[in-house]
Design a protein around this motif. Structure first.
Motif, PDB file in Angstrom:
ATOM      1  N   LEU A   1       0.657  -1.362  -0.016  1.00  0.00           N
ATOM      2  CA  LEU A   1       0.021  -0.039   0.052  1.00  0.00           C
ATOM      3  C   LEU A   1       0.920   1.144  -0.057  1.00  0.00           C
ATOM      4  O   LEU A   1       0.551   2.315  -0.648  1.00  0.00           O
ATOM      5  N   ALA A   2       2.022   1.121   0.608  1.00  0.00           N
ATOM      6  CA  ALA A   2       2.870   2.288   0.876  1.00  0.00           C
ATOM      7  C   ALA A   2       3.655   2.432  -0.427  1.00  0.00           C
ATOM      8  O   ALA A   2       4.139   3.529  -0.642  1.00  0.00           O
ATOM      9  N   ASN A   3       4.225   1.354  -1.112  1.00  0.00           N
ATOM     10  CA  ASN A   3       5.225   1.555  -2.009  1.00  0.00           C
ATOM     11  C   ASN A   3       4.891   1.208  -3.422  1.00  0.00           C
ATOM     12  O   ASN A   3       5.517   1.486  -4.340  1.00  0.00           O
ATOM     13  N   LEU A   4       3.920   0.509  -3.561  1.00  0.00           N
ATOM     14  CA  LEU A   4       3.265   0.101  -5.006  1.00  0.00           C
ATOM     15  C   LEU A   4       2.262   0.866  -5.553  1.00  0.00           C
ATOM     16  O   LEU A   4       1.352   1.451  -4.947  1.00  0.00           O
ATOM     17  N   SER A   5       2.139   1.206  -6.861  1.00  0.00           N
ATOM     18  CA  SER A   5       1.086   1.664  -7.328  1.00  0.00           C
ATOM     19  C   SER A   5      -0.222   0.834  -7.463  1.00  0.00           C
ATOM     20  O   SER A   5       0.004  -0.205  -7.227  1.00  0.00           O
ATOM     21  N   ALA A   6      -1.404   1.491  -7.632  1.00  0.00           N
ATOM     22  CA  ALA A   6      -2.599   0.725  -7.495  1.00  0.00           C
ATOM     23  C   ALA A   6      -2.570  -0.365  -8.551  1.00  0.00           C
ATOM     24  O   ALA A   6      -2.838  -1.410  -8.425  1.00  0.00           O
ATOM     25  N   GLU A   7      -1.981  -0.042  -9.836  1.00  0.00           N
ATOM     26  CA  GLU A   7      -1.732  -0.986 -10.935  1.00  0.00           C
ATOM     27  C   GLU A   7      -1.237  -2.203 -10.391  1.00  0.00           C
ATOM     28  O   GLU A   7      -1.606  -3.386 -10.594  1.00  0.00           O
ATOM     29  N   GLU A   8       0.005  -2.093  -9.674  1.00  0.00           N
ATOM     30  CA  GLU A   8       0.984  -3.004  -9.484  1.00  0.00           C
ATOM     31  C   GLU A   8       0.287  -4.061  -8.101  1.00  0.00           C
ATOM     32  O   GLU A   8       0.320  -5.017  -8.128  1.00  0.00           O
ATOM     33  N   ARG A   9      -0.474  -3.147  -7.138  1.00  0.00           N
ATOM     34  CA  ARG A   9      -1.252  -3.811  -6.186  1.00  0.00           C
ATOM     35  C   ARG A   9      -2.620  -4.671  -6.787  1.00  0.00           C
ATOM     36  O   ARG A   9      -2.509  -5.949  -6.379  1.00  0.00           O
ATOM     37  N   TYR A  10      -3.102  -4.279  -8.015  1.00  0.00           N
ATOM     38  CA  TYR A  10      -4.148  -4.989  -8.428  1.00  0.00           C
ATOM     39  C   TYR A  10      -3.430  -6.086  -9.251  1.00  0.00           C
ATOM     40  O   TYR A  10      -4.233  -7.175  -9.130  1.00  0.00           O
ATOM     41  N   LEU A  11      -2.223  -6.090  -9.808  1.00  0.00           N
ATOM     42  CA  LEU A  11      -1.811  -7.123 -10.795  1.00  0.00           C
ATOM     43  C   LEU A  11      -1.318  -8.236  -9.592  1.00  0.00           C
ATOM     44  O   LEU A  11      -1.524  -9.543  -9.822  1.00  0.00           O
ATOM     45  N   ASN A  12      -1.041  -7.684  -8.515  1.00  0.00           N
ATOM     46  CA  ASN A  12      -0.404  -8.673  -7.374  1.00  0.00           C
ATOM     47  C   ASN A  12      -1.838  -9.652  -6.855  1.00  0.00           C
ATOM     48  O   ASN A  12      -1.682 -10.690  -6.642  1.00  0.00           O
ATOM     49  N   LEU A  13      -2.948  -8.855  -6.571  1.00  0.00           N
ATOM     50  CA  LEU A  13      -3.987  -9.393  -6.318  1.00  0.00           C
ATOM     51  C   LEU A  13      -4.646 -10.408  -7.284  1.00  0.00           C
ATOM     52  O   LEU A  13      -4.721 -11.594  -6.771  1.00  0.00           O
ATOM     53  N   ILE A  14      -4.696 -10.069  -8.264  1.00  0.00           N
ATOM     54  CA  ILE A  14      -5.138 -11.156  -9.591  1.00  0.00           C
ATOM     55  C   ILE A  14      -4.068 -12.246  -9.493  1.00  0.00           C
ATOM     56  O   ILE A  14      -4.651 -13.109  -9.985  1.00  0.00           O
ATOM     57  N   LYS A  15      -2.969 -12.081  -9.475  1.00  0.00           N
ATOM     58  CA  LYS A  15      -1.925 -13.090  -9.435  1.00  0.00           C
ATOM     59  C   LYS A  15      -2.125 -14.245  -8.224  1.00  0.00           C
ATOM     60  O   LYS A  15      -2.210 -15.162  -8.563  1.00  0.00           O
ATOM     61  N   ALA A  16      -2.380 -13.524  -7.010  1.00  0.00           N
ATOM     62  CA  ALA A  16      -2.654 -14.434  -5.934  1.00  0.00           C
ATOM     63  C   ALA A  16      -4.059 -15.220  -6.150  1.00  0.00           C
ATOM     64  O   ALA A  16      -4.336 -16.419  -5.768  1.00  0.00           O
ATOM     65  N   TYR A  17      -5.153 -14.326  -6.394  1.00  0.00           N
ATOM     66  CA  TYR A  17      -6.517 -14.837  -6.598  1.00  0.00           C
ATOM     67  C   TYR A  17      -7.142 -14.712  -8.031  1.00  0.00           C
ATOM     68  O   TYR A  17      -7.594 -13.701  -8.184  1.00  0.00           O
TER      69      TYR A  17
END
Length: 193
Positions: free
Chosen positions: A142-158
């Motif tokens: 949340l502090a270091n990644l862009s919203a797009e990067e966080r989104y990509l991480n989320l859909i990779k995990a789920y």
């Protein structure tokens, strides 16, 4: 008891059959309807839960609105671990994202299991470490990644998360508005063409 639960228990610790039976006897089955809360702010978290079928959302409400902190699905544990351990009221909510079947492990049952031997204590330690790492990773992201990067991480995990939960819950997890999430998804889809 379903394989999701048994696999989640034995994935962390190689319980023998007797130990597994002792553990499973302490898990209490509960069905939760979509949108039902299993924890509300001000309540003490009385149980950690493992999901057999369905999904849960862990979130808080601030002056800025809802902030989803975590999603959990089949075979995963969830609860407000701080409230569970300290026996103090929670500042969070846990809500079913869909009709969900959970198994609950109470604080007293967990303590009793710990007294039965090192494997049970090891299991508790590994769950605590996993929760600690997940919370730390989420805060870092949340502090270091862009919203797009966080989104990509989320859909990779789920990978199927968008088929299972509402887009606004994903947006609150990412700390953005649903319109911004729609724009991110369009940008990613455009790059794949």
């Amino acid at each position: 008891m379903d394989e999701n639960v048994i696999n989640a228990l034995t994935e962390l610790v190689d319980f023998d059959q007797e130990e597994l039976l002792l553990f499973m006897k302490r898990l209490k089955r509960r069905n939760v309807r979509k949108n039902e809360f299993i924890l509300s702010t001000g309540d003490i978290c009385k149980s950690m839960v493992i999901i057999n079928r369905g999904g849960l959302r862990y979130f808080t409400i601030t002056e800025k609105g809802e902030q989803s902190h975590w999603f959990a699905f089949e075979g995963e544990w969830l609860g407000d671990y701080e409230s569970f351990l300290t026996r103090q009221p929670s500042a969070s909510f846990i809500q079913a994202l869909e009709d969900t079947e959970i198994y609950c492990l109470s604080y007293d049952d967990m303590q009793e299991l710990y007294s039965l031997g090192a494997r049970f204590e090891r299991f508790g330690r590994l769950i605590a470490e996993s929760l600690f790492i997940s919370i730390g990773r989420s805060r870092y992201d949340l502090a270091n990644l862009s919203a797009e990067e966080r989104y990509l991480n989320l859909i990779k995990a789920y990978p199927k998360i968008l088929k299972r939960i509402q887009i606004q819950h994903v947006a609150t997890y990412l700390g953005i508005h649903p319109q911004s999430l729609s724009r991110i998804r369009r940008n990613i889809a455009g790059r794949k063409l």
